[in-house]
Write a protein that holds these residues in place. Structure first.
Motif, mmCIF file in Angstrom:
data_model
loop_
_atom_site.group_PDB
_atom_site.id
_atom_site.type_symbol
_atom_site.label_atom_id
_atom_site.label_comp_id
_atom_site.label_asym_id
_atom_site.label_seq_id
_atom_site.Cartn_x
_atom_site.Cartn_y
_atom_site.Cartn_z
ATOM 1 N N GLY A 39 45.225 39.239 45.382
ATOM 2 C CA GLY A 39 44.236 40.285 45.550
ATOM 3 C C GLY A 39 44.106 41.070 44.257
ATOM 4 O O GLY A 39 44.950 40.986 43.365
ATOM 5 N N HIS A 40 43.037 41.831 44.143
ATOM 6 C CA HIS A 40 42.775 42.582 42.912
ATOM 7 C C HIS A 40 43.455 43.946 42.974
ATOM 8 O O HIS A 40 43.290 44.675 43.957
ATOM 9 C CB HIS A 40 41.274 42.762 42.715
ATOM 10 C CG HIS A 40 40.880 43.088 41.311
ATOM 11 N ND1 HIS A 40 41.164 44.299 40.720
ATOM 12 C CD2 HIS A 40 40.248 42.338 40.363
ATOM 13 C CE1 HIS A 40 40.696 44.304 39.482
ATOM 14 N NE2 HIS A 40 40.149 43.131 39.234
ATOM 15 N N PRO A 41 44.224 44.325 41.946
ATOM 16 C CA PRO A 41 44.949 45.601 41.993
ATOM 17 C C PRO A 41 44.060 46.822 41.998
ATOM 18 O O PRO A 41 44.481 47.904 42.432
ATOM 19 C CB PRO A 41 45.822 45.552 40.731
ATOM 20 C CG PRO A 41 45.095 44.621 39.804
ATOM 21 C CD PRO A 41 44.469 43.583 40.692
ATOM 22 N N LEU A 42 42.812 46.687 41.528
ATOM 23 C CA LEU A 42 41.925 47.846 41.430
ATOM 24 C C LEU A 42 40.750 47.797 42.397
ATOM 25 O O LEU A 42 40.013 48.782 42.514
ATOM 26 C CB LEU A 42 41.393 47.964 39.994
ATOM 27 C CG LEU A 42 42.447 48.106 38.891
ATOM 28 C CD1 LEU A 42 41.769 48.182 37.525
ATOM 29 C CD2 LEU A 42 43.311 49.332 39.125
ATOM 30 N N LEU A 43 40.568 46.656 43.076
ATOM 31 C CA LEU A 43 39.440 46.507 43.996
ATOM 32 C C LEU A 43 39.966 46.169 45.386
ATOM 33 O O LEU A 43 40.249 45.012 45.686
ATOM 34 C CB LEU A 43 38.490 45.405 43.513
ATOM 35 C CG LEU A 43 37.845 45.606 42.138
ATOM 36 C CD1 LEU A 43 37.055 44.363 41.738
ATOM 37 C CD2 LEU A 43 36.942 46.828 42.135
ATOM 38 N N PRO A 44 40.097 47.158 46.258
ATOM 39 C CA PRO A 44 40.643 46.905 47.601
ATOM 40 C C PRO A 44 39.866 45.883 48.406
ATOM 41 O O PRO A 44 40.440 45.220 49.286
ATOM 42 C CB PRO A 44 40.579 48.292 48.257
ATOM 43 C CG PRO A 44 40.538 49.266 47.124
ATOM 44 C CD PRO A 44 39.795 48.578 46.033
ATOM 45 N N SER A 45 38.588 45.724 48.121
ATOM 46 C CA SER A 45 37.783 44.763 48.885
ATOM 47 C C SER A 45 38.096 43.319 48.518
ATOM 48 O O SER A 45 37.756 42.397 49.255
ATOM 49 C CB SER A 45 36.290 45.034 48.661
ATOM 50 O OG SER A 45 35.935 44.891 47.300
ATOM 51 N N VAL A 46 38.744 43.097 47.366
ATOM 52 C CA VAL A 46 39.145 41.747 46.953
ATOM 53 C C VAL A 46 40.604 41.576 47.334
ATOM 54 O O VAL A 46 41.511 41.958 46.598
ATOM 55 C CB VAL A 46 38.935 41.534 45.437
ATOM 56 C CG1 VAL A 46 39.317 40.120 45.038
ATOM 57 C CG2 VAL A 46 37.484 41.813 45.052
ATOM 58 N N ARG A 47 40.833 40.988 48.517
ATOM 59 C CA ARG A 47 42.158 41.020 49.138
ATOM 60 C C ARG A 47 43.011 39.799 48.857
ATOM 61 O O ARG A 47 44.215 39.821 49.050
ATOM 62 C CB ARG A 47 42.001 41.174 50.657
ATOM 63 C CG ARG A 47 41.303 42.467 51.054
ATOM 64 C CD ARG A 47 41.068 42.544 52.547
ATOM 65 N NE ARG A 47 40.110 41.557 53.014
ATOM 66 C CZ ARG A 47 39.663 41.503 54.264
ATOM 67 N NH1 ARG A 47 40.097 42.373 55.165
ATOM 68 N NH2 ARG A 47 38.799 40.579 54.632
#
Length: 391
Positions: A297-305
């Motif tokens: 998942g992306h550390p800065l984008l919660p929607s990218v899990r």
């Protein structure tokens, strides 16, 4: 096909990803400042054979005027998500395209590189994942800008990957595409999630709105796609604004740093004006894309899990994202290792359903039900677990 419940369950997270970081709603759906540029060139583009949506036509009157409709529920209420790229229809063929406003100063080599890969014999090579250049013509009264026309593509990670086979095939094509670029001494230098996209041939039987892909073209209902297993798709690497083609006689080209969408490149930290291996940086970009969108998942984008169950890729991805670029594998080695990984996966694993990290019980139950219904049909019909396109 995915159920409406499946689509609705992803809506809240996907909308955040689709909206640009600098997105500011315009009251009542009015035109943004960047959209006025496209309105100004509406007739010029039409004269070149490209029809913009009614929102950009001269004298446009918004369809929700004198009604109780909310402008975001109307087809012409959707503004551009990228100010320098607009969707259009190629009038002679009716095909959907995207038109990019290119600054020659920002992307001096972009058109030349795209023409190189869009010319035969490279254009028809099965490993070529460079987005085809369909047309190019100048922006009137501005010698520093150009219009580039390419096929209209879709975000690579929407809808969610239904099986491990679908995700693995996506990653395989990403590796293959970068290998093809490097074979021709081209470094992309900005290979992030926004610059890797998917065609959608037959995947959306009723289509989707080009600026609101979760919805049908008329914005009345949710777009209902087939899975990638049902309709195998090809993936493309786009945006060559930072790309460069180096001297074929130079076995170890070097270049100065060039920040793009992924600013986490280790060799760029504490940079003091030195030069770097652009091909090693590309390998990092690809490895980090896989790590953030498929594994952790992306550390800065919660929607990218990210997804659970992709740990089998970690040894390769860890090597591709090492801090020392000299210790990273070249793309040829990465492709070879990826092929070995795929060969070692069982058909059962490839057909297994994916599970997004931080998912909720309602998403899980719905996904399990529809996944098994499709899985039984795929096994019975002999549908390949790795959905590779025929072209």
């Amino acid at each position: 096909m995915f159920s409406t419940d499946d689509e609705e369950s992803e809506l809240s997270t996907l909308l955040k990803k689709y909206l640009p970081e600098d997105y500011v709603p315009v009251p009542e759906g009015g035109l943004t400042s960047s959209e006025k540029f496209w309105c100004k060139h509406y007739q010029y583009l039409q004269d070149h054979g490209y029809q913009l949506r009614p929102r950009y036509a001269p004298g446009w009157v918004h369809s929700w005027k004198d009604t109780d409709k909310f402008y975001l529920d109307c087809e012409d209420g959707a503004c551009l998500r990228r100010s320098h790229v607009i969707d259009a229809i190629h009038i002679p063929t009716g095909s959907a395209v995207a038109i990019k406003q290119l600054s020659k100063e920002i992307g001096p080599d972009e058109e030349a590189i795209m023409r190189y890969f869009s010319s035969e014999p490279l254009a028809s090579h099965p490993h070529n994942h460079c987005i085809p250049l369909l047309d190019a013509f100048p922006v009137p009264d501005d010698d520093a800008e150009q219009f580039l026309v390419v096929p209209l593509l879709h975000s690579f990670d929407s809808p969610v990957f239904d099986t491990f086979g679908e995700a693995v095939e996506c990653i395989r094509q990403l590796f293959e595409g970068l290998q093809f670029l490097h074979k021709h001494n081209v470094a992309h230098r900005d290979l992030n999630a926004n610059n890797f996209m998917m065609e959608t041939n037959s995947m959306y039987p009723k289509g989707y709105h080009p600026q609101e892909p979760l919805y049908e073209p008329d914005m009345i209902g949710f777009a209902k796609p087939f899975t990638r297993t049902q309709c195998p798709q090809k993936y493309f690497i786009i945006d060559y604004g930072h790309a460069r083609q180096y001297d074929l006689n130079d076995p170890n080209p070097r270049d100065t740093k060039k920040y793009g969408g992924d600013i986490s490149v280790p060799e760029y930290e504490n940079d003091r004006g030195g030069t770097h291996d652009p091909f090693a940086t590309d390998v990092y970009y690809v490895g980090n894309l896989v790590r953030t969108h498929f594994i952790e998942g992306h550390p800065l984008l919660p929607s990218v899990r990210g997804y659970d169950g992709f740990e089998f890729l970690l040894p390769l991805i860890d090597d591709m994202t090492q801090a020392d670029p000299r210790r990273r594998p070249r793309i040829d080695e990465a492709v070879e290792r990826m092929d070995q990984i795929i060969a070692g996966l069982s058909e059962w694993k490839l057909r297994s359903r994916t599970s997004s990290r931080s998912t909720n019980i309602f998403e899980t139950v719905s996904h399990i039900f529809w996944h098994w219904a499709r899985k039984i049909a795929f096994i019975y019909n002999g549908t390949p677990a790795l959905p590779r396109p025929s072209h």
